[in-house]
Design an enzyme around this catalytic site. Structure first.
Site, short mmCIF file in Angstrom:
data_model
loop_
_atom_site.label_atom_id
_atom_site.label_comp_id
_atom_site.label_asym_id
_atom_site.label_seq_id
_atom_site.Cartn_x
_atom_site.Cartn_y
_atom_site.Cartn_z
N PRO A 50 -3.46 -1.76 5.37
CG PRO A 50 -5.34 -1.79 6.65
CD PRO A 50 -3.94 -2.61 6.48
CE LYS A 51 0.61 5.82 1.47
NZ LYS A 51 0.28 7.06 2.57
CG PHE A 52 -3.41 4.10 9.09
CD1 PHE A 52 -4.72 4.26 9.46
CD2 PHE A 52 -3.13 2.60 9.34
CE1 PHE A 52 -5.63 3.04 9.89
CE2 PHE A 52 -3.89 1.84 9.80
CZ PHE A 52 -4.97 1.97 10.34
#
Length: 317
Positions: free
Chosen positions: A36-38
């Site tokens: 996931p790209k926060f």
């Protein structure tokens, strides 16, 4: 172990990701990792022999802004260097404006207060060194395994980002995670070493994203453009010229929320305003303001430059 024996000390150039339009799959004989790209604040944590140092993507040392993470990092073995993203959770979602408010805390007392009001979480996605060993030449799969073994006994607020090598699960994450404020995935080759440059890939759900306003170009209450900080970075950029509608929104917001002593913006000496690059690379002077406003932006790239266009002012729920 003396500081001279530590393999990595700040500043360290970070690895980056280039945007791709669709979720990639691995070619035959290779495997990919999906994370996931926060949309938070990029941060390297250095556990030195007798201290903790924290480096932003630009190389700036911002340890003072995150006293809660500094405390959490002290149990790490000396020589540990983590790469990851700082996020602040609010109402079950990541809050980019909140984490940028933390990152730009102007004083130690304000940083301590914000640490209590807006506690930070650190989503680690790489381990660059441990003890006297530089791990960057190792394949990502090995670095990931050692990252998990290092952080699992510690727990929050230091924790590893989720990762999968299953393209089907990655596709499910891509569709489901925007509900908690995660807008995309980062894709890495399991055999890849860690090196500066855009060797990773990222795919985002939306062409728009949030940015924090840190300054205005032109009259304070009627700006022509804005100095903005984008997710994952700490270096301001100048937006494209604002539309009349956005200028009207900002005029109202700036009148209602003037800079106050409890939320100061860093003020340079007279005649020494800070500068940031615009869409053609020219350095433009801007007037700093407290980082309390968030805008939705669209980034459009061409062969020669990238433009950041402000779509609208974000109004808190």
């Amino acid at each position: 172990m003396t500081p001279r024996e530590l393999p990595l000390q700040p500043p360290v150039d970070v690895a980056l990701a280039r945007a791709v339009p669709t979720l990639p799959t691995a070619p035959p004989g290779r495997r990919l990792a999906y994370e996931p790209k926060f949309d938070g604040h990029r941060l390297l944590i250095f556990r030195l022999e007798d201290a903790v140092r924290m480096q932003a993507r630009s190389g700036r040392i911002i340890t003072r802004a995150f006293p809660d993470l500094e405390t959490a990092a002290r149990p790490l073995p000396p020589g540990t260097v983590l790469d990851g993203e700082v996020v602040v959770w609010a109402g079950g979602r990541t809050d980019f404006a909140a984490v940028q408010k933390r990152a730009f805390a102007a004083s130690g007392s304000r940083a301590s207060r914000l640490a209590r009001e807006l506690p930070a979480s650190y989503a680690a996605f790489d381990l660059l060194a441990t003890g006297a060993e530089d791990l960057r030449p190792l394949p990502y799969a090995q670095r990931r395994a050692r990252l998990m073994a290092l952080l699992e006994p510690l727990g929050p607020p230091l924790q590893a980002v989720p990762m999968t090598t299953d393209p089907g699960l990655a596709a499910t994450w891509y569709e489901a995670l925007p509900e908690i404020g995660v807008q995309g995935l980062v894709i890495k080759d399991l055999d890849q070493p860690y090196r500066p440059g855009r060797h990773w890939r990222k795919v985002r759900h939306s062409e728009t994203r949030d940015a924090v306003v840190v300054g205005v170009v032109g009259p304070r209450l009627r700006p022509r453009a804005l100095a903005l900080v984008l997710p994952g970075d700490d270096q301001p950029v100048i937006s494209a010229p604002l539309s009349p509608g956005v200028r009207a929104q900002l005029t109202t917001a700036l009148r209602e929320r003037p800079d106050r002593p409890d939320r100061p913006a860093p003020q340079p000496p007279p005649g020494e305003l800070p500068t940031a690059p615009d869409r053609v690379g020219a350095e433009i002077a801007y007037l700093p303001i407290a980082p309390d406003l968030t805008v939705e932006v669209r980034q459009e790239s061409t062969v020669r430059h990238a433009a950041t266009t402000v779509i609208r002012l974000r109004v808190p729920d």
